[in-house]
Scaffold this motif. Structure first.
Motif, PDB file in Angstrom:
ATOM      1  N   VAL A   1      37.168  36.669  33.855  1.00 39.77           N
ATOM      2  CA  VAL A   1      37.261  37.886  34.682  1.00 39.77           C
ATOM      3  C   VAL A   1      36.134  38.856  34.309  1.00 39.77           C
ATOM      4  O   VAL A   1      35.458  39.417  35.180  1.00 39.77           O
TER       5      VAL A   1
ATOM      6  N   THR B   1      46.994  33.061  40.104  1.00 35.44           N
ATOM      7  CA  THR B   1      45.543  32.814  40.182  1.00 35.44           C
ATOM      8  C   THR B   1      45.036  32.533  38.776  1.00 35.44           C
ATOM      9  O   THR B   1      45.087  33.401  37.899  1.00 35.44           O
TER      10      THR B   1
ATOM     11  N   GLY C   1      34.570  42.427  43.694  1.00 37.87           N
ATOM     12  CA  GLY C   1      35.576  41.776  42.846  1.00 37.87           C
ATOM     13  C   GLY C   1      36.904  42.499  42.948  1.00 37.87           C
ATOM     14  O   GLY C   1      36.950  43.727  43.072  1.00 37.87           O
TER      15      GLY C   1
ATOM     16  N   PHE D   1      35.620  38.159  45.166  1.00 44.01           N
ATOM     17  CA  PHE D   1      36.095  37.445  43.971  1.00 44.01           C
ATOM     18  C   PHE D   1      37.545  37.854  43.729  1.00 44.01           C
ATOM     19  O   PHE D   1      37.798  39.028  43.430  1.00 44.01           O
ATOM     20  N   ASP D   2      38.471  36.907  43.878  1.00 41.61           N
ATOM     21  CA  ASP D   2      39.863  37.191  43.522  1.00 41.61           C
ATOM     22  C   ASP D   2      40.061  36.649  42.107  1.00 41.61           C
ATOM     23  O   ASP D   2      39.952  35.447  41.868  1.00 41.61           O
ATOM     24  N   THR D   3      40.339  37.554  41.183  1.00 38.96           N
ATOM     25  CA  THR D   3      40.325  37.143  39.768  1.00 38.96           C
ATOM     26  C   THR D   3      41.738  36.979  39.199  1.00 38.96           C
ATOM     27  O   THR D   3      42.726  37.395  39.817  1.00 38.96           O
TER      28      THR D   3
ATOM     29  N   ASP E   1      32.903  37.742  35.625  1.00 40.39           N
ATOM     30  CA  ASP E   1      32.807  38.036  37.065  1.00 40.39           C
ATOM     31  C   ASP E   1      32.473  39.501  37.310  1.00 40.39           C
ATOM     32  O   ASP E   1      31.696  39.829  38.211  1.00 40.39           O
TER      33      ASP E   1
ATOM     34  N   LYS F   1      41.146  33.175  30.613  1.00 38.86           N
ATOM     35  CA  LYS F   1      41.060  33.750  31.963  1.00 38.86           C
ATOM     36  C   LYS F   1      40.367  35.108  31.919  1.00 38.86           C
ATOM     37  O   LYS F   1      39.547  35.444  32.753  1.00 38.86           O
TER      38      LYS F   1
ATOM     39  N   THR G   1      36.700  32.520  45.265  1.00 35.53           N
ATOM     40  CA  THR G   1      35.703  33.328  45.983  1.00 35.53           C
ATOM     41  C   THR G   1      35.775  33.045  47.488  1.00 35.53           C
ATOM     42  O   THR G   1      36.242  31.978  47.908  1.00 35.53           O
TER      43      THR G   1
ATOM     44  N   THR H   1      38.859  32.104  39.097  1.00 40.56           N
ATOM     45  CA  THR H   1      38.448  33.021  40.168  1.00 40.56           C
ATOM     46  C   THR H   1      38.292  32.267  41.487  1.00 40.56           C
ATOM     47  O   THR H   1      37.705  31.190  41.532  1.00 40.56           O
TER      48      THR H   1
END
Ligand SMILES: Nc1nc2c(ncn2[C@@H]2O[C@H](COP(=O)(O)OP(=O)(O)OP(=O)(O)O)[C@@H](O)[C@H]2O)c(=O)[nH]1
Ligand code: SF4
Ligand SMILES: [Mg+2]
Length: 443
Positions: free
Chosen positions: A80, A42, A11, A61-63, A83, A76, A47, A45
């Protein structure tokens, strides 16, 4: 692609505009995520699945940024933190020129609580300011012992440095787990697949496909038997039932399987038709053992709660996917039918899909009955187990429950092939009291 790929989850976390999406794109070497100077770009998330040289298959995972204000920011953030529970490694992206690290501090503390591995990526926007980088450790004391790398996330040349840094510090804890630890080479294994109105056309369900591929890859022989459940359940003496039983007996006679793995809804038939000398278990049990990383015993223990259920109690039926629910669906028809008969007055609720109840909601249930969980990652299933441990709510599984509904002997039977493994884990046997070796040796 093989259905048996296991991935490490990485992540990418941090404040808005710290450069998280840039790090994502640096690793994937393409514009996987939208990068923009507007804070909060963003939202949900993002992926990406990829193979990282030296590490193997990973899921990135870009959160969303941790510091967005307002109602949307709070939503959000919740996502996060959910995740984070699923990640094996957290990359904390920091802008070293930042003067306040309060939100990072919360993330680091949570990552520590969850025993997540944490690495810090200092993203250099301007000419590197070494003094500022050094002060990060002073401002965010929790990071003192955490490895740090400095990169320019928008410079493709920095990818190798970042990758080397990850490889040097990250230790994968995702041990390989055997799907069928009792499997033997050059032996036949019977897969009992009753196809009904819920069966999708043109493909096996994931548990069936996984088991079939696993057996074939290990030089054993998977053989499928389509059981006509309607005929098998016809009243005793009915010609259809007699013929179906004979067809099944002929099948066993022909292939002489080492073990039978059945759809759990056919346990009422299989526990009577499958001779005791043949090991018997279910797809659902295979799956939950695999995706919980070998914690089958925990699910067997959960069954003990059934005896203590009282009218007014609540139980939760959890399925990790959203397949179409028609006909004799296990979660919405079969399990509720058993409950109505055996545990009248116990209220059942459902949780379908990838999202799970939060801890406050979970605390109201006396028991969770979970499907095999094959459509979520092992990390997601383990995050569920961790939440249940926190709230003290026991959990069992479809396959175990449906076997138990046929009696304790049926339960012991489906657990028997797993017993050596459970014993190795140093756990005292209780529900699991038949030796798998004895059953297998008898063959
Ligand atoms: N000069 C410079 N700009 C960068 C660098 N990394 C990111 N940026 C810029 O910083 C801005 C934010 O980058 P993103 O990668 O979108 O940041 P983020 O953390 O994903 O932001 P949110 O999605 O809004 O939370 C963009 O305009 C990027 O081009 C860098 O290393 N150097
Ligand atoms: S996630 Fe659960 S319900 Fe869906 S296919 Fe897998 S085991 Fe069955
Ligand atoms: Mg972003």
């Amino acid at each position: 692609m093989s259905v048996l790929v296991e991935r490490d989850n990485i992540g990418i976390f941090g404040k808005m505009n710290a450069g998280k999406s840039s790090v994502m794109n640096l690793l994937t070497q393409q514009e996987t995520s939208l990068v923009d100077a507007a804070p909060g770009t963003t939202a949900d998330t993002r992926t990406a699945l990829l193979e990282l040289h030296g590490l193997g298959p990973v899921k990135l995972f870009d959160t969303a940024g941790l510091d967005e204000r307002g109602r949307l920011g709070a939503k959000k953030r919740r996502k996060v933190y959910t995740d984070l529970k699923e990640c094996d490694l957290a990359l904390l992206v920091i802008d070293p020129t930042s003067s306040n690290f309060a939100v990072e501090k919360k993330l680091v503390a949570r990552a520590r609580e969850l025993a997540k591995q944490l690495l810090v990526v200092c993203n250099i926007f301007q000419t590197p300011d070494r003094t500022k980088i050094k002060t990060v450790g002073q401002k965010l004391k929790l990071l003192r012992f955490c490895p740090v790398v400095t990169v320019r996330a928008n410079k493709p040349a920095c990818r190798a440095k970042l990758l080397q840094f990850i490889l040097a510090h990250y230790r994968s804890k995702n041990d390989k787990l055997e799907l069928l630890p009792f499997l033997q080479k050059n032996r036949y294994y019977a897969l009992i697949i009753p196809m009904d109105v819920e069966t999708p056309p043109g493909r096996y369900l994931r548990p069936q496909a996984m088991v079939e591929e696993y057996i074939a890859r290990r030089w054993a022989y998977p053989v499928s038997f389509r059981l006509d459940l309607g005929a098998a359940r016809a009243p005793a003496g009915d010609r259809r039932a007699i013929l179906e039983k004979k067809r099944f007996a002929d099948f066993l006679q022909n292939i002489k399987p080492r073990a039978v793995i059945t759809d759990s809804q056919a346990m009422d038939i299989l526990c009577k038709w499958c001779p005791p000398a043949i090991a018997l278990t279910t797809f659902s049990i295979v799956m939950i053992n695999y995706f919980s990383r070998g914690r089958l015993r925990k699910f067997a223990d959960g069954l003990r709660v059934l005896r203590k259920l009282r009218p007014g109690d609540k139980a939760l039926i959890a399925e990790a996917c959203n397949h179409s629910r028609v006909g004799e669906d296990i979660g919405t028809v079969q399990i509720p039918r058993y409950f109505a008969r055996r545990y009248p007055g116990v209220a059942l609720e459902h949780n379908f899909g990838r999202e799970f109840r939060d801890n406050k909601q979970l605390a109201q249930y006396k028991l969770i009955i979970h499907c095999g969980g094959c459509m979520i990652s092992a990390q997601k299933l383990q995050a569920r187990l961790r939440d249940l441990e926190t709230t003290g709510v026991p959990i069992t599984n479809y396959g175990l429950f449906l076997a138990y509904m046929q009696g304790e002997a049926a339960l012991r039977r489906v657990l028997a092939p797993w017993r050596p493994r459970i014993a190795r884990a140093g756990l005292r046997s209780n529900a699991v009291s038949v030796s798998a070796r004895r059953i297998l040796r008898a063959r």
